[in-house]
Design an enzyme around this catalytic site. Structure first.
Site, mmCIF file in Angstrom:
data_model
loop_
_atom_site.group_PDB
_atom_site.id
_atom_site.type_symbol
_atom_site.label_atom_id
_atom_site.label_comp_id
_atom_site.label_asym_id
_atom_site.label_seq_id
_atom_site.Cartn_x
_atom_site.Cartn_y
_atom_site.Cartn_z
ATOM 1 N N CYS A 45 8.402 37.299 8.984
ATOM 2 C CA CYS A 45 7.642 36.210 8.924
ATOM 3 C C CYS A 45 6.047 35.844 8.843
ATOM 4 O O CYS A 45 5.942 34.942 7.827
ATOM 5 C CB CYS A 45 7.583 35.607 10.103
ATOM 6 S SG CYS A 45 6.799 36.420 11.497
ATOM 7 N N HIS B 20 5.958 34.923 15.971
ATOM 8 C CA HIS B 20 6.783 34.307 14.802
ATOM 9 C C HIS B 20 5.420 33.423 14.506
ATOM 10 O O HIS B 20 5.100 32.690 15.276
ATOM 11 C CB HIS B 20 7.814 33.807 15.006
ATOM 12 C CG HIS B 20 9.152 33.480 14.007
ATOM 13 N ND1 HIS B 20 9.439 34.240 13.714
ATOM 14 C CD2 HIS B 20 9.133 31.847 13.882
ATOM 15 C CE1 HIS B 20 9.919 33.336 12.071
ATOM 16 N NE2 HIS B 20 9.888 31.946 12.173
ATOM 17 N N HIS C 185 9.977 28.900 7.329
ATOM 18 C CA HIS C 185 9.617 30.537 7.609
ATOM 19 C C HIS C 185 10.707 30.854 6.882
ATOM 20 O O HIS C 185 11.465 30.676 6.685
ATOM 21 C CB HIS C 185 9.401 29.923 9.585
ATOM 22 C CG HIS C 185 10.928 29.592 9.908
ATOM 23 N ND1 HIS C 185 11.170 30.016 11.201
ATOM 24 C CD2 HIS C 185 11.886 29.067 9.386
ATOM 25 C CE1 HIS C 185 12.738 29.867 11.555
ATOM 26 N NE2 HIS C 185 12.863 28.490 10.079
#
Length: 398
Positions: free
Chosen positions: A310, A358, A370
């Site tokens: 990520c 994240h 993402h």
């Protein structure tokens, strides 16, 4: 105690005597109850599909958290390795210079001894392994020329500096070893969590996997609905902003007494508009890069070009726009200005969970790009993909 038993008709039982039929029935009932009792735990012990889903999601989150720790340890290890190499090179060069100076002093002392220009003690001083033992003796200093004194003083200065660099290199090597241990620990944690998640999923039947997919679909539909709500709110806020701007422009020109204030306000508005335009240009480049990565696999610790995790994706996207941001989520969240979710603009970074493990890049209308998790691919998705409560903050990096 006996309220659940059926009442027996009178005369069917004689005191002290049990008929064979009744005895057989009783034994059969006991056996059936025993089998039922033994069978029940195996059914109850099996987790529900929802519990499996939660456990798998938790394992993926823990793996992602460990991935960010791995990324941080890897980055620290690389920096520490570079520093250690630099220090060792410096120590080697200093040691060589020190040896050259020592040899020069030795040759000078030997020449003086042969010509009688120096006493034997002077030669011993200059050729000794530890000349500092003799350096403070005034009678020897009196026999040295000014140039020799300067050479000896320089030798000791270099020797002291070299020792300090060696100690610094030793400490850096110890820190490097610690970083490497952290790296190995984080890597093992990631691999363990992912293996546990895969094992749980492998035990599901085809029917259970289909039901799990249906649960995931419902979550995505709810996330899409929330994204649409945010898009409407942002569109309404933008409409109101534009109306206010148009109304301000349509107002009568200011009087002379307020012209200076108006000029200052116009200048401030111009600067703000220029800043917004500059950010939008950079954000457009970052988003163009992110879109071009859609479909590439999530791989923990990856920074491209074939796969990403990520934070590796968001770092690469903004680098394509000419903006350097840190490697890991813990640092990226501090690499810009925090804004409200309602004020989020395309290009902003959206961070998730209390431990900030994240991140995605906002594209507008409640959506982001993402790299979700192991086994998934870079994709567009609602920022509410894991519920509204999972959103930690929004940061504008440039």
């Amino acid at each position: 105690m006996a309220s659940h038993r059926k009442s027996r008709p009178a005369g069917t039982r004689v005191a002290g005597i049990r008929t064979p039929a009744l005895a057989t029935a009783a034994l059969t009932s006991v056996a059936l109850l025993s089998q039922t009792a033994n069978a029940s735990p195996s059914t109850d012990d099996k987790p529900s599909l929802e519990e499996v889903e939660k456990k798998v999601d938790d394992l993926y989150r823990q793996a992602e958290s460990a991935t960010e720790k791995y990324n941080a340890a890897k980055e620290k290890t690389a920096k520490q390795r570079k520093r250690v190499d630099t220090l060792l090179d410096d120590v080697a060069q200093r040691t060589q210079t020190l040896n050259d100076a020592r040899e020069e002093l030795g040759r000078s002392a030997a020449a003086q001894y042969r010509t009688g220009a120096a006493a034997p003690d002077t030669a011993t001083f200059l050729l000794a392994d530890t000349p500092q033992d003799y350096f403070d003796q005034s009678q020897l200093m009196d026999r040295m020329t000014g140039r020799q004194e300067e050479a000896v003083a320089d030798y000791f200065t270099q020797q002291s500096a070299t020792m300090k660099k060696r100690e610094e290199a030793t400490r850096s090597l110890e820190t490097l070893t610690e970083s490497q241990n952290d790296l190995r620990t984080a890597k093992t944690t990631v691999q363990t969590k992912l293996a546990d998640a895969r094992e749980l999923l492998s035990k599901l039947t085809a029917e259970e996997k289909a039901r799990l997919a249906a649960i995931e679909k419902r979550k995505q539909e709810e996330a899409a609905r929330k994204a649409a709500e945010l898009a409407k709110q942002q569109a309404e806020a933008e409409r109101q902003r534009q109306e206010a701007a148009q109304q301000q422009e349509s107002n009568e020109p200011p009087t002379d007494s307020s012209s200076s204030d108006s000029s200052s306000s116009d200048s401030s508005s111009s600067d703000s508009s220029s800043s917004d335009s500059s950010y939008a240009t950079k954000a457009e480049k970052a988003l163009a890069f992110a879109r071009s990565q859609i479909g590439k696999p999530y791989v923990w610790g990856a920074t491209g070009p074939d796969s990403y995790d990520c934070s590796g994706l968001t770092q690469a996207a903004w680098k394509a726009a000419g903006v350097d941001i840190p490697r890991v989520t813990y640092d990226q969240v501090n690499a810009g200005t925090t804004v409200s979710l309602a004020s989020a603009q395309p290009g902003d970074l959206v961070f998730f969970y209390d431990d900030i493990t994240h991140v995605g890049i906002y594209i507008g209308n409640g959506m982001m790009i993402h790299a979700p998790k192991p086994g998934a691919y870079v994709r567009e998705e609602s920022i509410y993909y894991d519920g509204e409560s999972s959103i930690h903050s929004v940061v504008r990096p440039a």
